[in-house]
Enzyme design. Sequence first.
Site, short mmCIF file in Angstrom:
data_model
loop_
_atom_site.label_atom_id
_atom_site.label_comp_id
_atom_site.label_asym_id
_atom_site.label_seq_id
_atom_site.Cartn_x
_atom_site.Cartn_y
_atom_site.Cartn_z
N ASN A 22 1.81 0.77 -11.46
CA ASN A 22 2.80 1.84 -11.33
C ASN A 22 3.80 1.69 -12.48
O ASN A 22 4.69 0.85 -12.42
CB ASN A 22 3.51 1.72 -9.96
CG ASN A 22 4.60 2.75 -9.81
OD1 ASN A 22 4.76 3.65 -10.63
ND2 ASN A 22 5.39 2.63 -8.74
N LYS B 16 6.04 3.61 -13.36
CA LYS B 16 7.35 4.23 -13.05
C LYS B 16 7.80 5.10 -14.22
O LYS B 16 6.97 5.71 -14.89
CB LYS B 16 8.36 3.15 -12.66
CG LYS B 16 7.85 2.27 -11.53
CD LYS B 16 8.89 1.39 -10.90
CE LYS B 16 8.25 0.56 -9.79
NZ LYS B 16 9.19 -0.31 -9.11
N HIS C 241 7.14 6.07 -2.03
CA HIS C 241 7.67 4.87 -2.69
C HIS C 241 9.14 4.71 -2.33
O HIS C 241 9.87 5.69 -2.21
CB HIS C 241 7.51 4.99 -4.22
CG HIS C 241 7.74 3.68 -4.90
ND1 HIS C 241 8.99 3.18 -5.13
CD2 HIS C 241 6.87 2.75 -5.36
CE1 HIS C 241 8.88 1.99 -5.71
NE2 HIS C 241 7.59 1.71 -5.87
N GLY D 79 11.30 -5.34 -7.94
CA GLY D 79 12.06 -5.50 -9.17
C GLY D 79 13.11 -6.60 -9.12
O GLY D 79 13.99 -6.67 -9.98
N GLY E 85 6.98 -3.64 -12.57
CA GLY E 85 7.47 -4.22 -13.83
C GLY E 85 6.39 -4.92 -14.66
O GLY E 85 6.30 -4.72 -15.87
P1 13P Z 1 7.92 -4.53 -9.16
O1 13P Z 1 6.52 -5.03 -9.36
O2 13P Z 1 8.64 -4.24 -10.43
O3 13P Z 1 8.69 -5.37 -8.19
O4 13P Z 1 7.77 -3.09 -8.47
C1 13P Z 1 6.94 -2.96 -7.38
C2 13P Z 1 6.74 -1.53 -7.13
O5 13P Z 1 7.66 -0.83 -6.78
C3 13P Z 1 5.40 -0.98 -7.34
O6 13P Z 1 5.30 0.30 -6.82
#
Ligand code: 13P
Length: 257
Positions: free
Chosen positions: A7, A9, A94, A172, A234
């Site tokens: 992901n 983002k 999410h 995160g 991340g």
């Molecule tokens: P992180 O791996 O950055 O903690 O994020 C997880 C996430 O939200 C995946 O959808």
Amino acid sequence: MKTIIANWKMNVGVRESVALARGTLLTLRGRKHLPELVICPPSVALSEVRKVVARSGALLGAQNVFWEEAGAFTGEISARMLQELGVTHAIIGHSERRHQLGETDEMVNKKVLHVLEHQLTPILCVGETKQERQAGKSKEVVLGQLKAALSGVRLRPSDHLLVAYEPVWAIGTGESATVADIVEMQSSIRSLVQEILGERTLSQLRVLYGGSVDGENAYGFLREKEVDGVLVGGASVKINQFRDIVHAACEVLEAQT
Ligand code: 13P
């Protein structure tokens, strides 16, 4: 089988997405037993990333979807439009959308119904906040979200459902849930899906973990039989980290054969 979902983002633009997609595919090179890989770039990069992943075996996912077919819904994208771009999966519910954009259980449910109607696979995210966890309500919250999301859902034999347990406090933050906590929550998720959708659907269900998964801790999650895969934020845009996650999945799969 293990599923790894990247992901990205809102971290990469179109050009960076193309480069990252190329790098991501390279992580699969030379390995015998590959996990299922789903890449979820920002929506503006879907069509360019599609060209990179075409014929690679990697799948394309959207980070969001709207529940109507078409019409006056400024800024939204329907399942049919995503399909035109070669998308097979859609992240729904999410926590960043639930908590920062006011996405409710009811909206999540409409999205799940909509994507299933169009034969896309929902990647349904559920997870409790830190306060809810401290109040001892993790299970109540997660199972409540799951129950609401699955209201009215019927899986056809060809459908798949991915549920990602993503505790909000682990996203995160560098602080992941323990393997024991994950396995316990995933078993409760499986039981509830069985109760709601029927035992027959368990073979169509995959339960993943997400929240600060990185190259170092991925193997510990993925080696658990109950953990069908990971949803990575991340670390999915840091190619060295992501390579280690993919290789951890390959090692687990290779050890099983
Ligand atoms: P992180 O791996 O950055 O903690 O994020 C997880 C996430 O939200 C995946 O959808």
